[in-house]
Design an enzyme around this catalytic site. Structure first.
Site, mmCIF file in Angstrom:
data_model
loop_
_atom_site.group_PDB
_atom_site.id
_atom_site.type_symbol
_atom_site.label_atom_id
_atom_site.label_comp_id
_atom_site.label_asym_id
_atom_site.label_seq_id
_atom_site.Cartn_x
_atom_site.Cartn_y
_atom_site.Cartn_z
ATOM 1 N N GLU A 66 0.822 -1.207 0.000
ATOM 2 C CA GLU A 66 0.000 0.000 0.000
ATOM 3 C C GLU A 66 0.859 1.262 0.000
ATOM 4 O O GLU A 66 0.609 2.205 0.746
ATOM 5 C CB GLU A 66 -0.962 -0.010 1.196
ATOM 6 N N GLU B 239 -12.705 -2.666 11.770
ATOM 7 C CA GLU B 239 -12.707 -1.834 10.567
ATOM 8 C C GLU B 239 -13.816 -2.208 9.589
ATOM 9 O O GLU B 239 -14.420 -1.336 8.972
ATOM 10 C CB GLU B 239 -11.336 -1.965 9.889
ATOM 11 N N ASP C 94 -8.537 -9.002 3.732
ATOM 12 C CA ASP C 94 -8.281 -7.929 4.701
ATOM 13 C C ASP C 94 -9.327 -7.858 5.799
ATOM 14 O O ASP C 94 -10.213 -7.001 5.738
ATOM 15 C CB ASP C 94 -8.219 -6.581 3.967
HETATM 16 O O1 GCW Z 1 -6.945 -3.092 6.714
HETATM 17 C C1 GCW Z 1 -6.207 -2.277 5.855
HETATM 18 C C2 GCW Z 1 -6.523 -0.913 6.319
HETATM 19 C C3 GCW Z 1 -5.370 0.050 6.350
HETATM 20 C C4 GCW Z 1 -4.191 -0.663 6.992
HETATM 21 C C5 GCW Z 1 -3.828 -1.857 6.136
HETATM 22 C C6 GCW Z 1 -2.709 -2.677 6.737
HETATM 23 C C7 GCW Z 1 -2.523 0.192 8.448
HETATM 24 O O2 GCW Z 1 -7.589 -0.403 5.569
HETATM 25 O O3 GCW Z 1 -5.781 1.153 7.095
HETATM 26 O O4 GCW Z 1 -3.084 0.183 7.180
HETATM 27 O O5 GCW Z 1 -4.904 -2.719 6.028
HETATM 28 O O6 GCW Z 1 -3.018 -3.650 7.410
HETATM 29 O O7 GCW Z 1 -1.560 -2.363 6.534
#
Ligand code: GCW
Length: 663
Positions: A282, A383, A355
């Site tokens: 990311e 989240e 995720d």
């Molecule tokens: O779950 C996703 C999130 C990001 C997060 C990323 C990760 C810390 O949307 O906010 O960043 O994964 O786990 O690196």
């Protein structure tokens, strides 16, 4: 009049005490502690950790009994003694509790074992177990039981729903907020022994001397509680703050920079735990920026730490430049590196391959890297499960993953047990720490499962609810099933039958299956559901992306055929027609509608259950939960109605007869 009320009902509470309330006992449990004077003693008093154990026991017992607790053995007293250098107990925090009618002895090999034993004893007593009946030994199943804070130094918490960060970097090192001690207590009481204080999307300046002194103050405060501090380290730090032209892990100057940085940290914090690294994920910098591998990057940092600490390297990677299924990317990058990581490197793998969805099958990396130390990363903060306003008890979700058979000769729990578990923390500056009373249960459950992954969700829910609200059996018999079903309700009203990632973009709150125009295809909900007039679902079999082949053959076989795949995984692995026959006898379309309705009905049932429990809970917390359940009941309908309306716009179908009409 007060005596007629069930316990706890009269007090006003804001949740700050978490599960450490130690509410007044009654009946046999109280009698056992009050027939004689009570004393809590240890020959090892004077050790900081033992002193905490003694103070916790004295305070907890005096709250529970309403009496003062003596600090020295008196003739005829009920004696609770801590023996913290007992040679027959293992190290690492193990303890043994041996109760009798005269008292109880906590045996441990070291002070930390006594502290864990003291918290265990308080937990048992707070549930109403009489002192004389307490007798067992316990030890942590995993060496590393960590919280990962996604807290930024400016006080914002990424994916935090409980207010601002609990870490007051501005006033450290001079001012140590009492919250830092209360936080350590809460963690130690459930066996957490490592804390990464900053976000994996890390700012390099947290490695500067001005932050190291702040971190050292926290480390000093938490050391007696058995908690080591860790830092998320930004891979490009040698460039960002070190003045070097590169962060190439094979460059000698870069290696020397990290070694000097590690030495500087260890000079201030002799038991510093190590670095957590999010690299080439990311947009974060990493070794691939220099044509190097994850192993090159991790091993370089591992060498800098030496035998003093650990590099925890995250496997959460996927790239916009890779057009293969996102599900398959981490495995593809990491499994070929098996055996190449230094001994003090751990690879930290999220529970599932996408995720932190409400439900994901276990990550195919578990079991597939036998020569690499793998650790499980779970997300305590919700989240993708409605933040802090939706009630979802996550132990059943983690239990599902931990129990999963990887097909490589071990369950996920067995794969990670020699290493550990990390949970993305849900703490914040809210009075109740977690944004809602029931979200405290997820912090608690994470710690308990990291301590003992064989604990059942039911056991955890029961002990948490008894300590947090009321130990009345009628309360527990009602609230525990409510908690146990709560995550499945979220799955049903958000992403039933293996659907995933349909939350609205960016914030991930609320439905948006219609979103399909984001630049990065794998961020679009439509990437995941693939619905059109003919059908819905993501084909990961050999007819589709073939991601299923990353699982061991026995596991892949269970999920290879839509006709035999458990419906909870159906649309995760298969694309099927709207008329696909389900085991229930319904068509897929009718089954989807049914699941959304079940989710909504389950939330209504939780609200009704909770309303009935008012006599057992103080008014303040009862109302707070009630209000959240009202939000959840509205938003479960929002999820159902928006999702169904969208699916109908795609498939042109009527709702099956008998479907309740939208709100
Ligand atoms: O779950 C996703 C999130 C990001 C997060 C990323 C990760 C810390 O949307 O906010 O960043 O994964 O786990 O690196």
């Amino acid at each position: 009049f007060l005596a007629m009320l069930p316990s706890n009902a009269a007090q006003a509470e804001d949740g700050y005490d978490l599960w450490l309330r130690h509410a007044p006992l009654e009946g046999e449990a109280l009698d056992a502690l009050t027939v004689r004077p009570l004393a809590v003693v240890s020959d090892q008093a004077g050790n900081a950790t033992v002193d905490i154990a003694l103070a916790e026991l004295r305070a907890g017992l005096s709250n529970m009994t309403g009496r003062a607790v003596a600090t020295a053995a008196e003739p005829g007293a009920t004696l609770i003694a801590l023996d913290c250098d007992h040679p027959q107990i293992a190290d690492g925090g193990a303890f043994s509790l041996n109760g009798s009618s005269n008292g109880l002895t906590v045996y441990a090999f070291e002070p930390l074992g006594c502290l864990y034993g003291a918290y265990a004893l308080l937990r048992d007593l707070a549930q109403g177990t009489p002192l004389g009946e307490i007798g067992y030994s316990d030890a942590p199943a995993m060496p590393l039981r960590m919280l990962n804070h996604w807290d930024n130094p400016d006080g914002h918490v990424e994916r935090g729903y409980a207010g601002r960060s609990i870490f007051d970097w501005w006033h450290l090192p001079e001012r140590l907020d009492q919250r830092m001690i209360d936080y350590a207590r809460a963690n130690a009481s459930i066996g957490i022994n490592g804390v990464v204080v900053n976000n994996v999307n890390a700012r390099a300046f947290m490695l500067e001397p001005r932050y190291i002194v702040k971190l050292a103050r926290l480390a000093d405060a938490w050391r007696p509680y058995g908690i080591r501090v860790y830092l998320s380290a930004r891979f490009s730090a040698p460039r960002d703050i070190g003045g070097l032209p590169t962060a190439d892990p094979l460059d000698p100057a870069v290696r020397a920079w990290w070694k000097a940085k590690a030495d500087e940290i260890y000079a201030a914090i002799p038991d510093f735990g190590g670095f957590l690294v999010k690299a080439n994920s990311e947009g974060q910098p990493g070794p691939q920026d220099y044509g190097r591998t994850h192993a090159d990057g991790a091993n370089m940092m591992a060498e800098a730490l030496g035998d003093r600490g650990t590099v925890i390297w995250r496997a959460f990677v996927y790239s916009e430049f890779d057009d293969t299924d996102r599900h398959a990317q981490a495995y593809a990058e990491f499994v070929p590196l098996d055996g190449q990581f230094a001994p003090n490197v751990i690879v930290q793998v999220k529970n599932g391959a996408i995720d932190f969805q409400p439900r994901e099958p276990f990550h195919p990396m578990f079991g597939a890297m036998p020569n690499t130390r793998l650790m499980l990363e779970a997300q305590i903060t919700k989240e993708y499960l409605g933040f802090a306003s939706h009630l979802a008890f996550l132990a059943p979700m983690w239990e599902e993953v931990l129990e999963a058979d990887t097909g490589h000769g071990a369950t996920v729990a067995e794969v990670v047990a020699p290493v550990g578990m990390a949970g993305v923390a849900n703490t914040g500056s809210d009075r109740n720490w977690s944004g809602s009373d029931f979200d405290q249960a997820n912090w608690y459950a994470f710690g308990r499962l990291a301590w003992d992954p064989s604990l059942s969700s039911e056991t955890i829910a029961r002990e948490w609810a008894a300590q947090t609200f009321s130990r009345a059996p009628a309360f527990l018999d009602s609230v525990v099933p409510m908690m146990l079903g709560s995550r499945e309700a979220v799955v049903d009203y958000m992403t039933p039958l293996g659907l995933a990632h349909l939350m609205d973009t960016g914030h991930h709150y609320g439905p948006a299956p219609w979103v399909c125009d984001l630049e990065r295809p794998e961020w679009n909900p439509c990437y995941y559901h693939r619905a059109d007039a003919h059908g819905i679902g993501f084909d990961r079999t050999e007819r589709g992306t073939h991601a299923l082949a990353q699982y061991a053959p026995s596991v892949a076989a269970q999920w290879a055929d839509p006709a035999t795949t458990d419906p909870i995984w159906l649309l995760w692995f298969h694309r099927v027609s709207w008329d696909h026959p389900m085991p229930s006898g319904r068509s897929l379309w009718a089954e989807l509608v049914h699941r959304y309705d079940s989710g909504v009905a389950a939330v209504d049932a939780m609200a009704a259950t909770w309303a009935d429990l008012a006599p057992y809970v103080d008014a303040q917390r009862h109302r707070a939960v009630t209000e959240n359940l009202a939000i959840q009941a509205n938003e479960a309908r929002w999820w159902r109605d928006a999702s169904l309306a969208y699916w109908q716009s795609v498939n042109g179908r009527e709702l099956p007869a008998g479907t309740p009409s939208p709100a």
